[in-house]
Design an enzyme around this catalytic site. Structure first.
Site, PDB file in Angstrom:
ATOM      1  CB  SER A  50      -0.882   0.005   1.252  1.00 29.10           C
ATOM      2  OG  SER A  50      -0.062   0.222   2.385  1.00 29.10           O
ATOM      3  CG  ASP A  82      -3.507  -2.930  -2.022  1.00 29.62           C
ATOM      4  OD1 ASP A  82      -4.378  -3.166  -2.879  1.00 29.62           O
ATOM      5  OD2 ASP A  82      -3.707  -3.033  -0.786  1.00 29.62           O
ATOM      6  CG  HIS A 180     -10.656  -1.939   2.039  1.00 27.59           C
ATOM      7  ND1 HIS A 180     -11.092  -1.112   1.037  1.00 27.59           N
ATOM      8  CD2 HIS A 180      -9.748  -2.767   1.462  1.00 27.59           C
ATOM      9  CE1 HIS A 180     -10.494  -1.426  -0.098  1.00 27.59           C
ATOM     10  NE2 HIS A 180      -9.670  -2.431   0.125  1.00 27.59           N
ATOM     11  N   GLY A 181     -11.034  -3.548   6.069  1.00 22.35           N
ATOM     12  CA  GLY A 181     -10.879  -3.366   7.509  1.00 22.35           C
ATOM     13  C   GLY A 181     -11.510  -4.465   8.352  1.00 22.35           C
ATOM     14  CG  HIS A 216      -9.489  -4.621  -3.315  1.00 26.43           C
ATOM     15  ND1 HIS A 216      -8.405  -3.865  -2.989  1.00 26.43           N
ATOM     16  CD2 HIS A 216      -9.353  -4.928  -4.623  1.00 26.43           C
ATOM     17  CE1 HIS A 216      -7.648  -3.697  -4.055  1.00 26.43           C
ATOM     18  NE2 HIS A 216      -8.195  -4.336  -5.068  1.00 26.43           N
ATOM     19  NE  ARG A 265      -3.616  -3.593   8.257  1.00 27.19           N
ATOM     20  CZ  ARG A 265      -3.777  -2.306   8.087  1.00 27.19           C
ATOM     21  NH1 ARG A 265      -4.195  -1.562   9.072  1.00 27.19           N
ATOM     22  NH2 ARG A 265      -3.542  -1.747   6.935  1.00 27.19           N
ATOM     23  NE  ARG A 286      17.807 -12.337  17.744  1.00 26.67           N
ATOM     24  CZ  ARG A 286      19.112 -12.396  18.022  1.00 26.67           C
ATOM     25  NH1 ARG A 286      19.972 -12.677  17.063  1.00 26.67           N
ATOM     26  NH2 ARG A 286      19.553 -12.192  19.251  1.00 26.67           N
TER      27      ARG A 286
HETATM   28  O1  G3H Z   1      -6.600  -1.828   1.379  1.00 22.96           O
HETATM   29  C1  G3H Z   1      -5.826  -1.368   2.230  1.00 22.96           C
HETATM   30  C2  G3H Z   1      -4.809  -2.199   2.908  1.00 22.96           C
HETATM   31  O2  G3H Z   1      -5.358  -2.874   3.986  1.00 22.96           O
HETATM   32  C3  G3H Z   1      -3.586  -1.402   3.264  1.00 22.96           C
HETATM   33  O3  G3H Z   1      -3.754  -0.616   4.391  1.00 22.96           O
HETATM   34  O4  G3H Z   1      -2.814   1.644   3.833  1.00 22.96           O
HETATM   35  O5  G3H Z   1      -2.955   0.904   6.197  1.00 22.96           O
HETATM   36  O6  G3H Z   1      -1.290  -0.129   4.655  1.00 22.96           O
HETATM   37  P1  G3H Z   1      -2.647   0.516   4.780  1.00 22.96           P
HETATM   38  P1  13P Z   2      -8.968  -6.509   4.231  1.00 26.64           P
HETATM   39  O1  13P Z   2      -9.048  -5.181   4.950  1.00 26.64           O
HETATM   40  O2  13P Z   2     -10.272  -7.229   4.269  1.00 26.64           O
HETATM   41  O3  13P Z   2      -7.863  -7.356   4.731  1.00 26.64           O
HETATM   42  O4  13P Z   2      -8.679  -6.182   2.677  1.00 26.64           O
HETATM   43  C1  13P Z   2      -7.381  -5.792   2.266  1.00 26.64           C
HETATM   44  C2  13P Z   2      -7.373  -5.203   0.904  1.00 26.64           C
HETATM   45  O5  13P Z   2      -8.335  -5.226   0.156  1.00 26.64           O
HETATM   46  C3  13P Z   2      -6.122  -4.581   0.458  1.00 26.64           C
HETATM   47  O6  13P Z   2      -6.237  -3.994  -0.790  1.00 26.64           O
HETATM   48 ZN    ZN Z   3      -8.091  -3.014  -1.104  1.00 28.81          ZN
END
Ligand code: G3H
Ligand code: 13P
Ligand code: ZN
Length: 315
Positions: A50, A82, A180-181, A216, A265, A286
């Site tokens: 991302s 992404d 998402h999320g 996604h 995560r 580690r």
């Molecule tokens: O779709 C989004 C991904 O979960 C990436 O999230 O921008 O916090 O790395 P992030």
């Molecule tokens: P999730 O938040 O469901 O893990 O989806 C991640 C995603 O679509 C990243 O592009």
């Molecule tokens: Zn996404």
């Protein structure tokens, strides 16, 4: 061995009725966990970055770590941007050696999305890189989403084929009910399989046979993992994700790529919290990062078996 694009991966996935997992990476332990799981299952895999991951680790570290994973595991790996927000991000990743990018213009109106996506697609293709785009909007789903609300945000099957034809993209992310999320729904998870089938049908009518569709927001947000986080001090309440069987059904249709980040995560957080709580005297990173890496590998192996069906795809 070198990074690969997704062209062959998706052809095989479409024919084999499975999907390739696309997992987000930020650091070495996550890269190792995902790629070791892929190697253990003899599966191709996508590692995606991302914009915030790009800022956190930098393209050189990310590319270097993924090159090491390619060398170490021998499985097919695509390195993917992404949700690229603009042409600069797309160019940075392509020029850094990524083999795949996403340009996400889903928040623009249709014509603007077409224009900006085509510009990114032309650049990607001039460098031998594949490109994913998005049409429709992923959002949290309310309890009783009505047909009008779904039509307003979900991907319009009548627009999908035109969008692909005019932009020349290699895969298309669609909105059919994922989000998402960790807080995806208030009610039950639903996926609009009829809409997915209609999108594929329209693509085929335009000569776009076996066109790869992307989902996604496909994390499962497993209760077991959330409970483990909370047992060791987290406060994650009301989290809900996508059931594996629904995604498996989508993968048996035209969905060739399934994105998951939240589950990694949560898994990493659970394992680190547990390790620190159980061994308060330990302070060697580690130890807890190693525990997290082992736990994440098991999570990804589970995804390959239960969600993706991609085990053995390297044969
Ligand atoms: O779709 C989004 C991904 O979960 C990436 O999230 O921008 O916090 O790395 P992030
Ligand atoms: P999730 O938040 O469901 O893990 O989806 C991640 C995603 O679509 C990243 O592009
Ligand atoms: Zn996404």
């Amino acid at each position: 061995m070198a990074l690969v694009t997704t062209t062959k991966m998706f052809e095989k996935a479409f024919d084999g009725k499975y999907a390739i997992g696309a997992f987000n990476i930020n650091n070495m332990e996550i890269v190792q966990a995902i790629t070791r799981a892929a190697a253990a299952k003899n599966s191709a895999v996508m590692l995606q970055v991302s914009m915030s991951a790009l800022k956190f680790a930098g393209p050189k570290y990310l590319k270097g770590m993924v090159d090491a994973a390619v060398y170490e595991t021998g499985v097919d790996i695509a390195l993917h941007l992404d949700h690229g927000p603009d042409l600069d991000a797309v160019k940075l990743c392509i020029d850094s050696g990524f083999s795949s990018v996403m340009f996400d213009g889903s928040h623009y109106d249709f014509e603007e999305n077409v224009k900006k996506t085509k510009e990114a697609a032309d650049y990607a293709h001039s460098k031998g890189v594949v490109i994913e785009a998005e049409l429709g909007r992923l959002a949290g789903i309310e309890d009783d989403v009505n047909v009008d609300a779904a039509n307003a945000t979900y991907t319009d099957p009548d627009q999908a084929a035109e969008f692909v034809q005019r932009t020349g993209v290699d895969s298309l992310a669609i909105a059919i009910g994922t989000s998402h999320g960790a807080y995806k729904f208030k009610g039950e998870a639903k996926l609009d399989f009829d809409r997915l089938a209609k999108i594929t049908e329209n693509l085929e009518k335009c000569g776009l046979k076996k066109f790869p569709i992307v989902l996604h927001g496909a994390s499962a947000v497993d209760t077991e993992v959330v409970d483990l986080c909370n047992k060791y001090g987290a406060q994650i309440k009301g989290a809900k994700g996508m059931p594996a069987q629904m995604l498996r059904k989508a993968a048996s249709m035209a969905v060739c790529k399934i994105n998951m980040d939240t589950d990694l995560r949560l898994g990493m957080t659970a394992a680190i919290r547990k390790a620190l709580a159980e061994k308060p005297e330990a302070f060697d990173p580690r130890g807890y990062l190693g525990d997290a890496r082992t736990y994440l590998q098991a999570i990804v192996e589970g995804k390959i078996d239960d969600v993706l069906g991609s085990a053995g795809s390297m044969k």
